[in-house]
Design a protein around this motif. Sequence first.
Motif, mmCIF file in Angstrom:
data_model
loop_
_atom_site.group_PDB
_atom_site.id
_atom_site.type_symbol
_atom_site.label_atom_id
_atom_site.label_comp_id
_atom_site.label_asym_id
_atom_site.label_seq_id
_atom_site.Cartn_x
_atom_site.Cartn_y
_atom_site.Cartn_z
ATOM 1 N N LEU A 1 1.988 -13.653 14.271
ATOM 2 C CA LEU A 1 2.964 -12.712 13.729
ATOM 3 C C LEU A 1 2.555 -12.225 12.344
ATOM 4 O O LEU A 1 2.636 -11.026 12.045
ATOM 5 N N ASN A 2 2.102 -13.131 11.488
ATOM 6 C CA ASN A 2 1.706 -12.737 10.141
ATOM 7 C C ASN A 2 0.506 -11.799 10.174
ATOM 8 O O ASN A 2 0.451 -10.807 9.441
ATOM 9 N N ALA A 3 -0.476 -12.099 11.041
ATOM 10 C CA ALA A 3 -1.647 -11.222 11.163
ATOM 11 C C ALA A 3 -1.225 -9.832 11.644
ATOM 12 O O ALA A 3 -1.747 -8.814 11.170
ATOM 13 N N LEU A 4 -0.268 -9.771 12.564
ATOM 14 C CA LEU A 4 0.205 -8.491 13.079
ATOM 15 C C LEU A 4 0.976 -7.702 12.023
ATOM 16 O O LEU A 4 0.855 -6.474 11.951
ATOM 17 N N ILE A 5 1.769 -8.408 11.205
ATOM 18 C CA ILE A 5 2.494 -7.721 10.131
ATOM 19 C C ILE A 5 1.517 -7.105 9.145
ATOM 20 O O ILE A 5 1.672 -5.955 8.716
ATOM 21 N N GLN A 6 0.466 -7.864 8.781
ATOM 22 C CA GLN A 6 -0.554 -7.325 7.887
ATOM 23 C C GLN A 6 -1.275 -6.142 8.525
ATOM 24 O O GLN A 6 -1.529 -5.125 7.874
ATOM 25 N N ALA A 7 -1.588 -6.280 9.819
ATOM 26 C CA ALA A 7 -2.285 -5.197 10.527
ATOM 27 C C ALA A 7 -1.402 -3.965 10.637
ATOM 28 O O ALA A 7 -1.880 -2.832 10.477
ATOM 29 N N ARG A 8 -0.118 -4.172 10.907
ATOM 30 C CA ARG A 8 0.815 -3.045 10.991
ATOM 31 C C ARG A 8 0.881 -2.277 9.673
ATOM 32 O O ARG A 8 0.792 -1.043 9.651
ATOM 33 N N ASP A 9 1.014 -3.022 8.579
ATOM 34 C CA ASP A 9 1.109 -2.375 7.272
ATOM 35 C C ASP A 9 -0.192 -1.668 6.901
ATOM 36 O O ASP A 9 -0.185 -0.569 6.340
ATOM 37 N N ALA A 10 -1.330 -2.305 7.217
ATOM 38 C CA ALA A 10 -2.636 -1.694 6.915
ATOM 39 C C ALA A 10 -2.844 -0.427 7.740
ATOM 40 O O ALA A 10 -3.303 0.600 7.228
ATOM 41 N N SER A 11 -2.497 -0.498 9.030
ATOM 42 C CA SER A 11 -2.658 0.662 9.896
ATOM 43 C C SER A 11 -1.761 1.817 9.463
ATOM 44 O O SER A 11 -2.171 2.988 9.483
ATOM 45 N N SER A 12 -0.536 1.495 9.058
ATOM 46 C CA SER A 12 0.385 2.532 8.571
ATOM 47 C C SER A 12 -0.165 3.185 7.306
ATOM 48 O O SER A 12 -0.063 4.405 7.132
ATOM 49 N N ALA A 13 -0.741 2.363 6.428
ATOM 50 C CA ALA A 13 -1.310 2.895 5.193
ATOM 51 C C ALA A 13 -2.495 3.808 5.487
ATOM 52 O O ALA A 13 -2.653 4.864 4.866
ATOM 53 N N ILE A 14 -3.339 3.421 6.440
ATOM 54 C CA ILE A 14 -4.485 4.254 6.819
ATOM 55 C C ILE A 14 -4.002 5.583 7.377
ATOM 56 O O ILE A 14 -4.524 6.656 7.040
#
Length: 450
Positions: free
Chosen positions: A261-274
């Motif tokens: 879950l934590n890895a996905l939250i980080q990935a979600r935020d990074a992808s949104s920023a990109i």
Amino acid sequence: MSSNQQESHLNRARASIKFILSWHSNLRKPGKTLSDLGLIGLVKPYLDTLIFSLNKLNSKVIRISAFGLVSRGKSAVLNALLGEKILQTGPLHGVTQYPRSVYWHPGGKVQLELVDTPGLDEIGGESRAQMAREVSCQADLILFVVSGDITHTEYQALQELRQLQKPLILVFNKIDLYPDMDRRKIYHKLKQLGKANQQSQLLRPDEVVMVAAEPAPIEVRVEFTDGTVDYKWETPPSQVESLKQVILKILNREGQSLLALNALIQARDASSAIAAKTIEIHAGQAEDLIWQFAKYKALTVALNPIAVLDVLGGMMADLVLVRSLSRLYGLPMTGYEAGKLLRTILVGSGGILLSEIGSNLLLGLNKSTIAITYGGNHANITTYISAAVTQAGIAGYSSYAVGKATQAYLERGCNWGKLGASSIITEILAEVEHNTILHRLHQELSLKNR
């Protein structure tokens, strides 16, 4: 949760992050324009975050960060869990100036990384406080260490951590310094924290643990066989077994799912920023493209005298616009996905496209009738032009609306879909059991999204 279910969560998280990385792999391809090269520089930190998250999942190392204000005993708590004094402690404020991590092997196959962070309230330590927050964002579990009644600053920090959607244990340290009655009173107040408002309750009662990580020395009376008496100072053993058991219980029950879950939250935020950076840097080109298609669609619809072709031509133009914007942003989209997007826009755009279809049919039929019954009547020409201009205006406006809706969809929709990070997060949280920390996070997300 069963080990098989937790492993499934890990595998789905890996697949999602790999998908996101492949989605943005075009950024690394040669032959880029100056704007693309500028974008690469802007999004590199977020791509690094995605790679870090994937590597963390592959290593299966769960990260636990100690968090709190200065002089609360964060380093001492971690040392007590480790069973040896590795991290520096001391009476001065700000002993821990930079994050430091050590590995802990509490038994079995579990491997944990314990991260010590600077205090948040150091004078002149704003950069260290920011550093601590960044470390907590990467944590899978947070130990928030207090040493008595919670202060206003600590309460605010707890609220900020809850915004990060991270599981948290409140550690009441230095209990050896309090008389038994005072200790129980403080412990009861901590367990009741936020209970008055269930929607903003910061803690559950079982998320508060009492410890004495580095008890103060006590004077001991020593009697020798010859009858002489002496006094010396001894340091009692640390009292952290209850905290250790709470941590291991959580990790055995849901540790890998927390990691996923934590890895996905980080990935979600990074992808949104990109996605946001991509939209921003190509804003001018996208605006030109949208207006170009709006004018093209308006002209095509105005000049075409056949009603049905007005509708079909307009829909085809919108499909091409969607895919053109997708190519401009470097976000792959098939014709099927473009069609799904148009259907989404059709439902959610306030009836713009439905109005266009209706007007195209009515005005288009009117134009077709005029074209058939022209007979040299100049009044028919005026009516034809009037219908064409009206139809062109509606078509152009709808095309512009489609373009803007596509931009918003591409920016927000990067985390949805079958392998999108937000989709997998939703799936994992929907599967958790009621007695888990993940269920608590599920409830918080549900309240936040109402």
